[in-house]
Design a protein around this motif. Structure first.
Motif, short mmCIF file in Angstrom:
data_model
loop_
_atom_site.label_atom_id
_atom_site.label_comp_id
_atom_site.label_asym_id
_atom_site.label_seq_id
_atom_site.Cartn_x
_atom_site.Cartn_y
_atom_site.Cartn_z
N TYR A 6 -9.02 1.09 -0.24
CA TYR A 6 -7.88 0.28 0.54
C TYR A 6 -8.38 -0.83 1.60
O TYR A 6 -9.11 -0.61 2.27
CB TYR A 6 -7.38 1.38 1.35
CG TYR A 6 -6.22 1.04 2.13
CD1 TYR A 6 -4.69 0.81 1.77
CD2 TYR A 6 -6.17 0.85 3.58
CE1 TYR A 6 -3.68 0.46 2.41
CE2 TYR A 6 -5.26 0.33 4.48
CZ TYR A 6 -4.09 0.21 3.77
OH TYR A 6 -3.02 -0.27 4.71
N VAL A 26 -6.75 -1.24 -3.49
CA VAL A 26 -5.22 -1.04 -2.80
C VAL A 26 -5.17 -1.93 -1.57
O VAL A 26 -6.03 -2.06 -0.70
CB VAL A 26 -4.97 0.28 -2.41
CG1 VAL A 26 -3.54 0.66 -1.85
CG2 VAL A 26 -5.09 1.01 -3.56
N ASP A 28 -2.11 -4.16 1.48
CA ASP A 28 -1.02 -4.48 1.96
C ASP A 28 -0.46 -5.73 1.70
O ASP A 28 0.67 -6.16 2.08
CB ASP A 28 -0.81 -3.90 3.42
CG ASP A 28 -1.11 -2.46 3.52
OD1 ASP A 28 -0.77 -1.66 2.68
OD2 ASP A 28 -1.44 -2.22 4.56
N SER A 44 -0.47 -2.20 -4.48
CA SER A 44 0.15 -1.66 -3.28
C SER A 44 0.03 -0.25 -3.06
O SER A 44 -0.29 0.54 -4.16
CB SER A 44 1.61 -1.94 -3.30
OG SER A 44 2.34 -1.23 -4.26
N LEU A 45 0.32 0.32 -2.03
CA LEU A 45 0.26 1.82 -1.79
C LEU A 45 1.15 2.58 -2.52
O LEU A 45 0.90 3.62 -3.27
CB LEU A 45 0.66 2.12 -0.45
CG LEU A 45 -0.79 2.21 0.66
CD1 LEU A 45 -0.41 2.37 2.11
CD2 LEU A 45 -1.57 3.32 0.28
N SER A 46 2.38 1.74 -2.88
CA SER A 46 3.40 2.65 -3.60
C SER A 46 2.92 2.75 -5.13
O SER A 46 3.25 3.83 -5.71
CB SER A 46 4.81 2.00 -3.43
OG SER A 46 4.80 0.79 -3.94
N LEU A 59 -8.82 7.94 -1.89
CA LEU A 59 -8.48 6.47 -1.36
C LEU A 59 -9.41 6.47 -0.16
O LEU A 59 -9.61 7.15 0.85
CB LEU A 59 -7.05 6.35 -0.84
CG LEU A 59 -6.65 4.92 -0.32
CD1 LEU A 59 -6.45 3.86 -1.53
CD2 LEU A 59 -5.28 5.06 0.43
N ILE A 77 -1.16 6.53 6.54
CA ILE A 77 -0.76 6.54 5.26
C ILE A 77 -0.21 7.92 4.63
O ILE A 77 0.73 8.02 3.89
CB ILE A 77 -2.35 6.32 4.56
CG1 ILE A 77 -2.40 4.84 4.60
CG2 ILE A 77 -2.03 6.59 3.02
CD1 ILE A 77 -3.93 4.46 4.14
N TYR A 81 2.57 9.47 2.49
CA TYR A 81 1.80 9.95 1.33
C TYR A 81 1.18 11.12 1.34
O TYR A 81 -0.15 11.07 1.65
CB TYR A 81 1.13 9.03 0.28
CG TYR A 81 1.99 7.59 0.07
CD1 TYR A 81 2.75 7.65 -1.08
CD2 TYR A 81 1.84 6.74 0.94
CE1 TYR A 81 3.36 6.37 -1.44
CE2 TYR A 81 2.65 5.40 0.65
CZ TYR A 81 3.32 5.36 -0.44
OH TYR A 81 4.14 4.20 -0.69
N PHE A 84 -2.12 12.29 -0.49
CA PHE A 84 -3.38 11.37 -0.68
C PHE A 84 -4.70 11.99 0.23
O PHE A 84 -4.56 12.77 1.50
CB PHE A 84 -3.08 10.06 0.09
CG PHE A 84 -2.42 8.76 -0.66
CD1 PHE A 84 -1.87 9.47 -1.98
CD2 PHE A 84 -2.18 7.76 -0.43
CE1 PHE A 84 -1.13 8.57 -2.65
CE2 PHE A 84 -1.71 6.85 -1.22
CZ PHE A 84 -1.02 7.36 -2.23
N CYS A 86 -7.53 10.64 1.67
CA CYS A 86 -8.01 9.46 2.72
C CYS A 86 -9.38 9.83 3.06
O CYS A 86 -9.62 10.59 3.95
CB CYS A 86 -7.07 9.14 3.53
SG CYS A 86 -5.44 8.56 2.83
#
Length: 346
Positions: A6, A26, A28, A44-46, A59, A77, A81, A84, A86
């Motif tokens: 990310y 990833v 933004d 993108s995150l989506s 991630l 995040i 989600y 995830f 992270c």
């Protein structure tokens, strides 16, 4: 396993180039999404979430800059989600992507371990328990990469300094950025100072600093100089980014005048804050006699290079004037590590 980095910026790409594993970026930034950077897709995150629903995912948040909090970004995040996994970039940088180091104060943990005896010598020079705890926590963070290990305190919480500064002190803010630390100084001293000199070679930063201090009604006691403090006088290349990352760079086409610390002797008691992107040691070493003779108060950034704290503490220890040393970390993510050096007599 779907692996995502990310942040497709400087740090993310640096880690990616040292990583011998398949991954995607990833980011933004809309302009980056759907492109290929360094041979890797940028999602993108989506988009990452859609692919993560089909595969186990991990991630890594690869952003590290002043004011950025890994914990806050992870919470942000995971609020959208929840599934995830992270993790901080340090897990990769101190492991599979160790070749991406050094980066700021981060270095190969095996190299740092060999220096611990030198840090123990520095620890013995520190004057209070919080300084020693700050050093211990910072070393744990550098070795393990766990952001929860960081011990940070507000920039204004430096009573050992504010109780010692004379009311006629002059403040030289080297690497003044947008005047934020100058404003902190004004508030810490309750306006009891003689004058302020902001040294900031980036024109955009200097303009914002002027606006900030004008709102405080202080410009009659403020001088702004668009110069850089270095280890020698002359001109040097400078990357003017209009941010905290602006720095001297010998290869940059844009040149700025460079000056010595001693060129900013405003008379009377002096307090220098140095945050000059890794040039602190050279600037101090070039003016050791001036610092010792004038018994200058110092607040020195010690986080731009792995050996900054070791080098800077050694320079101060070897001065002819005796100094008390205090260490504080003012950044919640381990950045803004400051070594304060106060002359024992003025």
């Amino acid at each position: 396993m779907l692996l995502g980095l990310y942040g497709a910026g400087t740090l993310g790409r640096r880690i990616g180039r040292s990583l011998d594993l398949p991954f995607v970026f990833v980011d933004d930034t809309p302009g980056k999404q759907g492109t290929i950077i360094d041979g890797h897709q940028v999602l993108s995150l989506s988009m990452f979430a859609e692919r993560a629903a089909r595969d186990n995912s991990r991630l890594y948040i690869c952003i590290y800059q002043p004011g950025f909090s890994f914990q806050r970004k992870r919470e942000e995040i995971q609020a959208s989600y929840q599934d995830f996994d992270c993790r901080p970039f340090t897990e990769l940088a101190l492991g599979d992507a160790v070749e991406s180091l050094p980066f700021l104060f981060f270095e190969d943990p095996r190299v740092l371990l060999r220096k611990l005896n030198r840090y123990e010598e520095i620890r013995d020079l520190l004057c209070d328990d919080l300084s020693k705890q700050t050093l211990d926590a910072h070393l744990r963070f550098r070795l393990k990469g766990n952001f929860d290990d960081v011990l940070s305190t507000p920039r204004s919480d430096v009573p050992f300094l504010t109780h010692r500064l004379p009311k006629d002190i002059s403040y030289v803010d080297a690497g003044a950025f947008d005047g934020d630390t100058a404003q902190d100084f004004v508030e810490m001293t309750n306006g009891n100072f003689r004058q302020i000199c902001l040294v900031e070679p980036d024109a955009s930063n200097a303009a914002r600093a002027s606006e900030r201090l004008a709102k405080l009604g202080l410009l009659d006691r403020v001088e702004i100089r668009q110069e850089a403090i270095s280890s020698e006088r002359g001109y040097m290349g400078f990357n003017a980014l209009g941010s905290v990352g602006s720095s001297l760079d010998a290869n940059a086409e844009h040149k700025v005048p460079t000056r010595l610390l001693s060129d900013f002797d405003l008379g009377g008691p002096l307090y220098f804050k140095l945050d000059i992107e890794g040039a602190e040691s050279g600037a101090l070493r070039a003016c050791r006699d001036f610092i010792a003779d004038r018994k200058v108060f110092l607040g020195i950034s010690a986080y731009h290079l792995p050996d900054d704290l070791l080098d800077i503490a050694t320079i101060i220890r070897e001065l002819d004037t005796s100094y008390e040393l205090y260490l504080r970390c003012h950044g919640s993510s381990g950045e803004d590590l400051m070594l304060y050096a106060l002359p024992t007599a003025i």
